[in-house]
Design an enzyme around this catalytic site. Structure first.
Site, short mmCIF file in Angstrom:
data_model
loop_
_atom_site.label_atom_id
_atom_site.label_comp_id
_atom_site.label_asym_id
_atom_site.label_seq_id
_atom_site.Cartn_x
_atom_site.Cartn_y
_atom_site.Cartn_z
CB SER A 76 73.19 -49.41 94.83
OG SER A 76 74.21 -48.61 95.03
CE LYS A 134 76.73 -51.29 95.05
NZ LYS A 134 77.05 -50.01 94.27
#
Length: 240
Positions: free
Chosen positions: A160, A198
């Site tokens: 990701s 993230k």
């Protein structure tokens, strides 16, 4: 042969463990040696470990074991250097020891340019996985990769964050902390259950965890659901 600072730290750890049975914290070591930051303590501990004077015990916080002492000190011939708190070194609870001749200066030894960082398991860069695990092993990294503060490493699982240059199988170096600025890449602990890597954003009163891969959606959480566990400061990649 040890440098003066290496010897002072070794004796400080040894005497503190004789007094309390518990190794001193990094802050206590830093203050005792009058160093400006804990990164200097990391260097000294790594150097002592490489020279076989101490050993780190896995899976235990602040776990250090003194394996041996300098020969002169062990034989009772050497006293602490003048100016380095004798009450700490000798465990005399504030009573200074009797005067002793100054010890000869040890031959200079180059300070280590690397530091040992604990690897705390895996971090999700994709579908979230369980929260950060215990220390699995240590890795040695260049000292100039990190700055002040405490650091740990995590192995990346998932894709990701590929547009930020972070790939599955990489090892990320994280500076421990609970604050971040918008745009920082962080380790986020969601609902005290899942850890993910993230980019940190704010959406009004909420927190957004943003992927660096268009295949993944940005996730929005209330501020009470996300705890910042540190932010990215370095990355290691191996090519096979």
């Amino acid at each position: 042969m040890l440098t003066r600072k290496q010897q002072e730290l070794l004796l400080f750890i040894h005497e503190r463990m004789k007094e309390s049975g518990v190794p001193p914290s990094f802050d206590e070591m830093k203050d005792a040696l009058d160093l400006a930051s804990k990164s200097g303590i990391h260097r000294l501990i790594t150097a002592l470990e490489e020279r076989g004077f101490i050993r780190r015990l896995p899976n235990r916080a602040r776990a250090l074991e003194v394996i041996k002492l300098p020969e002169a000190y062990a034989a009772g011939q050497q006293q602490p250097r003048r100016g380095f708190s004798p009450s700490v070194i000798e465990g005399s609870l504030g009573k200074p020891p009797a005067a002793a001749p100054a010890a000869p200066k040890p031959a200079p030894v180059a300070e280590s340019t690397s530091v040992s960082v604990p690897v705390m398991g895996r971090i999700a860069a994709g579908v979230p996985i369980s929260a950060i695990q215990n220390n699995t092993h240590d890795i040695t990294i260049p000292l100039d990769m990190i700055g002040n503060g405490e650091h740990y490493a995590l192995e990346v699982k998932g894709d990701s964050m590929i547009e930020a240059g972070i790939f599955d199988g990489d090892t990320v170096i994280i500076r421990n902390g609970n604050t971040a600025n918008p745009g920082d890449i962080i380790v986020a602990l969601v609902d005290d259950e899942e850890a993910t890597l993230k980019r940190f954003r704010r959406k009004g009163a909420s927190i957004a965890l943003e992927a660096a891969n268009p295949a993944y959606e940005t996730r929005i959480f209330g501020p009470d659901r996300v705890k910042i566990q540190g932010k990215l400061v370095g990355l290691i990649r191996r090519y096979h």
